[in-house]
Design a protein around this motif. Structure first.
Motif, PDB file in Angstrom:
ATOM      1  N   ALA A  34       0.833  -1.204   0.000  1.00  0.00           N
ATOM      2  CA  ALA A  34       0.000   0.000   0.000  1.00  0.00           C
ATOM      3  C   ALA A  34       0.869   1.257   0.000  1.00  0.00           C
ATOM      4  CB  ALA A  34      -0.946   0.000   1.198  1.00  0.00           C
ATOM      5  N   TYR A 121      -6.891  -0.306   3.869  1.00  0.00           N
ATOM      6  CA  TYR A 121      -6.345   0.662   2.927  1.00  0.00           C
ATOM      7  C   TYR A 121      -7.394   1.037   1.885  1.00  0.00           C
ATOM      8  CZ  TYR A 121      -2.116  -1.136   5.049  1.00  0.00           C
ATOM      9  OH  TYR A 121      -1.174  -1.524   5.952  1.00  0.00           O
ATOM     10  N   PRO A 128      -3.831   4.501   4.305  1.00  0.00           N
ATOM     11  CA  PRO A 128      -4.530   3.799   5.397  1.00  0.00           C
ATOM     12  C   PRO A 128      -5.839   4.535   5.696  1.00  0.00           C
ATOM     13  CG  PRO A 128      -2.253   4.266   5.993  1.00  0.00           C
ATOM     14  CD  PRO A 128      -2.551   5.028   4.739  1.00  0.00           C
TER      15      PRO A 128
END
Length: 160
Positions: A34, A121, A128
């Motif tokens: 992410a 995410y 986040p």
């Protein structure tokens, strides 16, 4: 019949126990993916609201963040965290990772029984969007510990 009753009793005990009260949980692979995807977008101008609670859910906060040229400014409602240095999503990723590293060391040293980082995410921009972070020692969460929860709302790309 006794075996059946014993089996039922043991099953009830196992089902009723909370197994996440002890252990270590952090999906470092998902975190790194992410983070890399967020960074690859190269977004430097955006805004979002962050809402959260800390410790024993006594410290509620809401902040509005505006990031221009990757420099963030945050303004809080009346409930303000005194030490809040997170003003961009890069800061947020960095602080989560530093916190995780410290908790990991504490867990390895026996300082904590539970270290749990549950992070969701955003599917489009990969920041986040919410997290629950729990770090504590002992079965009673009030013995020693940290509980931190946040979620992101109203993310907007400003100009790029």
């Amino acid at each position: 019949m006794k075996k059946l009753i014993l089996l039922f009793f043991l099953l009830c005990i196992f089902v009723s126990c909370s197994f996440d009260e002890y252990g270590f949980e952090f999906d470092e692979k998902s975190f790194n993916i992410a983070k890399e995807k967020w960074e690859s977008l190269g977004l430097e101008n955006y805004s979002f609201d962050i809402y959260g609670e800390t410790c024993k859910f006594t410290d509620y906060f809401h902040g509005n963040v505006i990031v221009n040229d990757n420099i963030g400014k945050i303004s809080f409602d009346k409930y303000t965290l005194k030490e809040w240095n997170i003003k961009t999503f890069d800061d947020l990723f960095s602080e989560i990772y530093k916190s995780y590293q410290n908790a990991k060391k504490g867990y390895s040293a026996g300082k904590y029984d539970l270290v749990s980082y549950k992070i969701d995410y955003d599917e489009t921009y990969f920041y986040p969007k919410s997290a629950e972070i729990r770090v504590h020692k002992g079965s009673d969460k009030e013995v020693q510990g940290v509980l931190f929860y946040f979620y992101i709302a109203d993310f907007k790309i400003l100009k790029n």
